[in-house]
Design a protein around this motif. Sequence first.
Motif, mmCIF file in Angstrom:
data_model
loop_
_atom_site.group_PDB
_atom_site.id
_atom_site.type_symbol
_atom_site.label_atom_id
_atom_site.label_comp_id
_atom_site.label_asym_id
_atom_site.label_seq_id
_atom_site.Cartn_x
_atom_site.Cartn_y
_atom_site.Cartn_z
ATOM 1 N N THR A 77 0.881 -1.123 -0.337
ATOM 2 C CA THR A 77 0.328 -0.490 0.020
ATOM 3 C C THR A 77 1.176 1.225 0.266
ATOM 4 N N SER A 78 0.276 2.403 -0.025
ATOM 5 C CA SER A 78 1.251 3.983 -0.373
ATOM 6 C C SER A 78 1.547 4.157 1.056
ATOM 7 N N ASP A 79 0.522 3.468 2.170
ATOM 8 C CA ASP A 79 1.452 3.986 4.134
ATOM 9 C C ASP A 79 2.399 2.869 3.803
ATOM 10 N N ASP A 80 2.696 1.314 3.355
ATOM 11 C CA ASP A 80 3.595 1.266 3.451
ATOM 12 C C ASP A 80 5.093 1.502 3.021
ATOM 13 N N VAL A 81 4.841 2.589 1.621
ATOM 14 C CA VAL A 81 6.015 3.089 1.427
ATOM 15 C C VAL A 81 6.208 5.006 1.897
ATOM 16 N N GLY A 82 5.195 5.199 2.982
ATOM 17 C CA GLY A 82 5.558 6.031 3.461
ATOM 18 C C GLY A 82 6.321 6.031 4.876
ATOM 19 N N GLU A 83 5.933 4.345 5.214
ATOM 20 C CA GLU A 83 6.804 3.594 6.418
ATOM 21 C C GLU A 83 8.144 3.626 5.524
ATOM 22 N N ILE A 84 8.363 3.031 5.148
ATOM 23 C CA ILE A 84 9.947 3.291 4.477
ATOM 24 C C ILE A 84 10.569 4.732 4.661
ATOM 25 N N VAL A 85 9.907 5.628 4.036
ATOM 26 C CA VAL A 85 9.940 7.456 3.951
ATOM 27 C C VAL A 85 10.711 7.423 5.522
ATOM 28 N N PHE A 86 9.333 7.467 5.770
ATOM 29 C CA PHE A 86 9.604 7.890 7.913
ATOM 30 C C PHE A 86 10.849 6.947 8.148
ATOM 31 N N ARG A 87 10.980 5.817 8.009
ATOM 32 C CA ARG A 87 12.073 5.090 8.129
ATOM 33 C C ARG A 87 14.256 5.636 8.221
ATOM 34 N N LEU A 88 13.311 6.672 6.921
ATOM 35 C CA LEU A 88 14.798 6.990 6.012
ATOM 36 C C LEU A 88 14.764 8.264 6.602
ATOM 37 N N ILE A 89 14.018 9.081 7.230
ATOM 38 C CA ILE A 89 13.768 10.250 7.925
ATOM 39 C C ILE A 89 14.419 9.927 9.284
ATOM 40 N N THR A 90 14.064 8.842 10.285
ATOM 41 C CA THR A 90 14.581 9.195 11.185
ATOM 42 C C THR A 90 16.272 8.229 11.226
ATOM 43 N N GLY A 91 16.034 7.647 9.962
ATOM 44 C CA GLY A 91 17.588 7.574 9.765
ATOM 45 C C GLY A 91 18.709 8.397 9.151
ATOM 46 N N GLY A 92 18.104 9.766 9.217
ATOM 47 C CA GLY A 92 18.899 11.102 8.497
ATOM 48 C C GLY A 92 18.970 11.219 6.910
ATOM 49 N N LEU A 93 18.312 10.570 6.709
ATOM 50 C CA LEU A 93 18.967 9.878 5.197
ATOM 51 C C LEU A 93 18.088 11.112 4.548
ATOM 52 N N LEU A 94 16.637 11.547 4.876
ATOM 53 C CA LEU A 94 15.702 11.831 4.077
ATOM 54 C C LEU A 94 15.599 13.391 4.741
ATOM 55 N N SER A 95 15.250 14.888 4.779
ATOM 56 C CA SER A 95 14.638 15.198 5.769
ATOM 57 C C SER A 95 13.005 15.349 5.851
ATOM 58 N N GLN A 96 12.801 16.151 6.999
ATOM 59 C CA GLN A 96 11.294 17.041 6.540
ATOM 60 C C GLN A 96 10.707 18.085 7.244
ATOM 61 N N SER A 97 10.268 18.340 6.270
ATOM 62 C CA SER A 97 9.341 19.649 6.814
ATOM 63 C C SER A 97 8.997 19.215 8.010
ATOM 64 N N GLU A 98 8.125 20.874 8.946
ATOM 65 C CA GLU A 98 7.437 20.637 10.390
ATOM 66 C C GLU A 98 6.370 20.063 9.628
ATOM 67 N N ASP A 99 5.217 19.862 8.403
ATOM 68 C CA ASP A 99 4.185 19.899 7.470
ATOM 69 C C ASP A 99 3.751 18.543 7.701
ATOM 70 N N ASP A 100 5.630 17.701 7.461
ATOM 71 C CA ASP A 100 5.629 16.296 7.026
ATOM 72 C C ASP A 100 4.745 15.241 7.976
ATOM 73 N N ASP A 101 3.656 14.651 7.890
ATOM 74 C CA ASP A 101 3.142 13.281 8.208
ATOM 75 C C ASP A 101 3.339 11.748 7.448
ATOM 76 N N PRO A 102 2.867 10.708 8.814
ATOM 77 C CA PRO A 102 3.202 9.883 7.960
ATOM 78 C C PRO A 102 1.651 9.548 7.200
ATOM 79 N N ALA A 103 0.831 10.098 7.700
ATOM 80 C CA ALA A 103 -0.906 10.116 7.586
ATOM 81 C C ALA A 103 -0.755 10.351 6.212
ATOM 82 N N ASP A 104 0.250 11.814 4.996
ATOM 83 C CA ASP A 104 0.259 12.069 3.354
ATOM 84 C C ASP A 104 0.092 10.326 2.799
ATOM 85 N N PHE A 105 0.680 9.416 3.404
ATOM 86 C CA PHE A 105 0.744 8.734 2.532
ATOM 87 C C PHE A 105 -0.506 7.450 2.973
#
Length: 94
Positions: free
Chosen positions: A38-66
């Motif tokens: 699902t698109s939720d699974d892609v969001g999970e990957i993205v937020f793990r990359l954010i947590t790992g410092g490999l992607l950045s997050q804006s203050e408006d980004d939320d896992p619900a976006d996926f």
Amino acid sequence: DMDYHVSGAELVRGACDLACEEFGLMAGVVFRQWGILTSDDVGEIVFRLITGGLLSQSEDDDPADFRGLFDLDKALADGFELTLDPAAEQAGER
């Protein structure tokens, strides 16, 4: 260094487009094999990359976006239409 922000929908669509380019008709199979259903699974990957410092997050980004953006299987199949060669169809009609 220029910052560029993409929405959850843009990111998922881009992942689907890249998968179709790389894996063709097998894109859906590859995603399922990787556990991306699902698109939720892609969001999970993205937020793990954010947590790992490999992607950045804006203050408006939320896992619900996926959540529930669209049917991944359908998105991965878009643009692929299986048709028979007209000569093969005529041969089958005889």
